[in-house]
Design an enzyme around this catalytic site. Structure first.
Site, short mmCIF file in Angstrom:
data_model
loop_
_atom_site.label_atom_id
_atom_site.label_comp_id
_atom_site.label_asym_id
_atom_site.label_seq_id
_atom_site.Cartn_x
_atom_site.Cartn_y
_atom_site.Cartn_z
N ASP A 127 5.74 -5.12 6.04
CA ASP A 127 6.35 -6.41 6.38
C ASP A 127 6.41 -7.36 5.18
O ASP A 127 7.39 -8.08 5.01
CB ASP A 127 5.56 -7.08 7.52
CG ASP A 127 5.98 -6.55 8.88
OD1 ASP A 127 7.05 -5.93 8.99
OD2 ASP A 127 5.22 -6.76 9.85
N ARG B 221 -6.50 -2.73 8.67
CA ARG B 221 -7.13 -4.05 8.52
C ARG B 221 -6.75 -4.96 9.69
O ARG B 221 -7.54 -5.72 10.19
CB ARG B 221 -6.71 -4.68 7.19
CG ARG B 221 -7.58 -5.83 6.78
CD ARG B 221 -7.16 -6.40 5.46
NE ARG B 221 -7.45 -5.49 4.34
CZ ARG B 221 -6.92 -5.62 3.13
NH1 ARG B 221 -6.07 -6.57 2.87
NH2 ARG B 221 -7.25 -4.78 2.16
N GLY C 249 0.83 -1.21 0.00
CA GLY C 249 0.00 0.00 0.00
C GLY C 249 0.86 1.25 0.00
O GLY C 249 1.88 1.30 0.68
N HIS D 90 -23.99 14.47 20.62
CA HIS D 90 -23.48 13.58 19.56
C HIS D 90 -22.88 12.34 20.23
O HIS D 90 -22.70 12.31 21.45
CB HIS D 90 -22.42 14.29 18.71
CG HIS D 90 -21.24 14.72 19.52
ND1 HIS D 90 -21.04 16.02 19.90
CD2 HIS D 90 -20.23 14.01 20.08
CE1 HIS D 90 -19.95 16.08 20.64
NE2 HIS D 90 -19.43 14.88 20.77
N ASP E 15 -0.43 2.27 8.40
CA ASP E 15 -1.01 1.51 9.52
C ASP E 15 -0.15 1.49 10.78
O ASP E 15 -0.64 1.08 11.83
CB ASP E 15 -1.27 0.06 9.09
CG ASP E 15 -2.42 -0.04 8.10
OD1 ASP E 15 -3.20 0.91 8.01
OD2 ASP E 15 -2.52 -1.09 7.41
N THR F 249 4.07 2.48 5.61
CA THR F 249 2.65 2.08 5.68
C THR F 249 1.92 3.06 6.59
O THR F 249 2.46 3.48 7.62
CB THR F 249 2.46 0.65 6.22
OG1 THR F 249 1.07 0.45 6.51
CG2 THR F 249 3.25 0.37 7.49
N ARG G 176 1.09 -5.05 -5.87
CA ARG G 176 1.30 -6.30 -5.14
C ARG G 176 1.64 -7.36 -6.20
O ARG G 176 1.14 -7.28 -7.33
CB ARG G 176 0.05 -6.64 -4.33
CG ARG G 176 -0.22 -5.54 -3.29
CD ARG G 176 -1.16 -5.97 -2.20
NE ARG G 176 -1.15 -5.03 -1.10
CZ ARG G 176 -1.96 -3.95 -1.01
NH1 ARG G 176 -2.83 -3.70 -1.95
NH2 ARG G 176 -1.88 -3.15 0.03
N ASP H 124 1.96 -0.55 11.63
CA ASP H 124 2.00 -1.90 12.20
C ASP H 124 3.28 -2.66 11.82
O ASP H 124 3.23 -3.82 11.43
CB ASP H 124 0.75 -2.69 11.77
CG ASP H 124 0.64 -2.83 10.26
OD1 ASP H 124 1.34 -2.10 9.54
OD2 ASP H 124 -0.13 -3.69 9.80
P1 ADP Z 1 3.19 -4.66 2.72
O1 ADP Z 1 4.58 -4.58 2.20
O2 ADP Z 1 2.58 -3.32 2.88
O3 ADP Z 1 3.09 -5.53 3.95
P2 ADP Z 1 2.05 -6.80 1.13
O4 ADP Z 1 1.92 -7.73 2.27
O5 ADP Z 1 0.94 -6.70 0.15
O6 ADP Z 1 2.29 -5.30 1.60
O7 ADP Z 1 3.40 -7.18 0.38
C1 ADP Z 1 3.84 -6.46 -0.74
C2 ADP Z 1 4.50 -7.39 -1.71
O8 ADP Z 1 5.66 -7.96 -1.10
C3 ADP Z 1 3.68 -8.58 -2.16
O9 ADP Z 1 2.79 -8.26 -3.19
C4 ADP Z 1 4.76 -9.52 -2.64
O10 ADP Z 1 5.19 -9.18 -3.94
C5 ADP Z 1 5.89 -9.25 -1.64
N1 ADP Z 1 5.85 -10.26 -0.60
C6 ADP Z 1 4.93 -10.40 0.40
N2 ADP Z 1 5.19 -11.49 1.13
C7 ADP Z 1 6.27 -12.08 0.61
C8 ADP Z 1 7.03 -13.25 0.91
N3 ADP Z 1 6.71 -14.06 1.92
N4 ADP Z 1 8.12 -13.54 0.13
C9 ADP Z 1 8.44 -12.74 -0.89
N5 ADP Z 1 7.77 -11.63 -1.23
C10 ADP Z 1 6.70 -11.29 -0.51
O1 F6P Z 2 -1.99 0.71 3.55
C1 F6P Z 2 -2.52 -0.11 4.52
C2 F6P Z 2 -3.96 -0.35 4.25
O2 F6P Z 2 -4.51 0.91 4.13
C3 F6P Z 2 -4.76 -1.15 5.23
O3 F6P Z 2 -5.20 -0.46 6.36
C4 F6P Z 2 -5.90 -1.60 4.39
O4 F6P Z 2 -6.52 -2.70 4.90
C5 F6P Z 2 -5.23 -1.89 3.10
O5 F6P Z 2 -4.12 -1.02 3.03
C6 F6P Z 2 -6.09 -1.76 1.92
O6 F6P Z 2 -5.32 -1.71 0.77
P1 F6P Z 2 -5.89 -1.93 -0.69
O7 F6P Z 2 -7.24 -1.34 -0.75
O8 F6P Z 2 -4.89 -1.23 -1.54
O9 F6P Z 2 -5.89 -3.40 -0.89
#
Ligand code: ADP
Ligand code: F6P
Length: 325
Positions: free
Chosen positions: A108, A176, A16, A221, A132, A130, A77, A134
């Protein structure tokens, strides 16, 4: 083992988007150039890497972006990159383009991908991006400050109309899996209820009772901040209205929280993290995440960072709820 000599680095944003990512990209690019490195922008995260959407970057590539929301490198993604074959292909593409190291700005999931690239010989450094908040290893993530300010301003506006109409308002904010945005807005907006995945016990009857008591006390409110992780704000509004007789509306703030010009804090912290990431790569470091912990910029091993846990500060939550009741 001798440290790998780094001549060219890549930078990508993944997962995101978050306001302040551009400030981080700008700092990576300009710091690396100053250190005599060449810089390539990898478009659309790991998807763009696998599609070889790779462009040369110079000082001008990052002009006029520090104040802009979103990410000039776009984000995506990419399922293929979660597979060993995809990761191997990603590392080969880096080598083909002469990319010795990559800065990965994301959450992460993106760091897991960075860890895999590092294991395949491409030096990687992560920057927590992010809205979030988190990411366990850091007290700050790029975008959170802008997102909570955006949500706070929106909630203030909803509160005005909610008071005029003497209504109850349920406002759903992003998060989320984490309630940080909801908690911060709950405190900043003086909400009557803060429902977050880490704490909410699902006791809607208790909320109904508190609304009824508040009405008796003359409260005009009633603001309920509901984290996306709990969701169902619209049906919750219908149930609360039926049970209390108080007109209730739900507003889902949604993706507006991810956009907009970054706050000063997001620009500054993201810039410092971007510069640190480029410095680390230039020194030959790999498999690290830049973090902000206990008032200092530090860095951690990616796998160690991914193992760390963090939770809502009990004290913050207690203070927020004490002020409500
Ligand atoms: P965020 O980085 O915000 O946590 P995602 O969990 O959607 O967002 O991860 C972003 C991208 O990182 C994924 O679309 C994927 O390409 C890569 N990714 C996520 N998990 C893994 C993993 N276990 N191993 C390798 N690449 C990953
Ligand atoms: O960027 C984090 C976040 O906003 C989460 O809080 C939310 O659940 C998620 O991304 C939604 O992302 P998308 O609509 O791009 O799948």
């Amino acid at each position: 083992m001798a440290k790998k000599e780094i001549k060219t680095i890549g930078v990508l944003t993944s997962g995101g988007d978050a306001p302040g990512m551009n400030a981080a990209i700008r700092a990576v690019v300009r710091t690396a150039l100053q250190k005599g490195l060449a810089v390539k922008g990898i478009m659309r995260g790991y998807a763009g890497l696998l599609a070889e959407e790779i462009v040369d970057m110079n000082r001008a590539s990052v002009a006029d972006c520090i104040n802009k929301g979103g990410t000039i490198l776009y984000t995506a993604r990419c399922l293929e990159f979660t597979t060993p074959e995809g990761q191997k292909r990603g590392a080969e593409i880096c080598r083909k383009h002469g990319i010795d190291g990559v800065v990965v700005i994301g959450g992460d999931g993106s760091f897991k991908g960075a860890g895999k690239l590092a294991a395949l010989g491409i030096n990687t450094i992560g920057i927590p991006g992010t809205i979030d908040l988190d990411i366990a290893c850091t007290d700050y993530t790029v975008g959170f400050d802008t997102a909570v300010n955006t949500a706070m301003e929106a909630i203030d506006k909803i509160r005005d109309t909610s008071t005029s109409h003497e209504r109850c308002s349920i406002i759903e904010v992003m998060g989320r899996r984490a309630g940080y945005i909801a908690l911060w807005c709950g405190i900043a907006n003086g909400a009557e209820e803060i429902l977050i995945p880490e704490k909410y016990d699902g006791d809607e009857q208790a909320i109904v009772n508190r609304i009824t008591e508040a009405r008796k006390r003359g409260k005009k409110h009633y603001i309920i901040i509901n984290a996306e992780g709990i969701g169902h704000s619209t049906s919750m509004a219908r149930r609360i209205e039926a049970a209390t007789g108080v007109e209730t509306r739900a507003t889902i703030l949604g993706h507006m929280q991810r956009g907009g010009s970054p706050t000063c804090k997001d620009r500054v912290y993201a810039s410092i993290m971007g510069a640190k990431a480029a410095e680390l790569l230039a020194e030959g470091a790999t498999n690290r995440v830049v973090a902000y912990k206990n008032g200092k910029y530090v860095d951690f091993d990616i796998q160690e960072a991914l193992q760390m846990k963090k939770n809502i500060e009990e004290e913050e939550f207690m203070i927020a709820t004490k002020m409500i009741n």
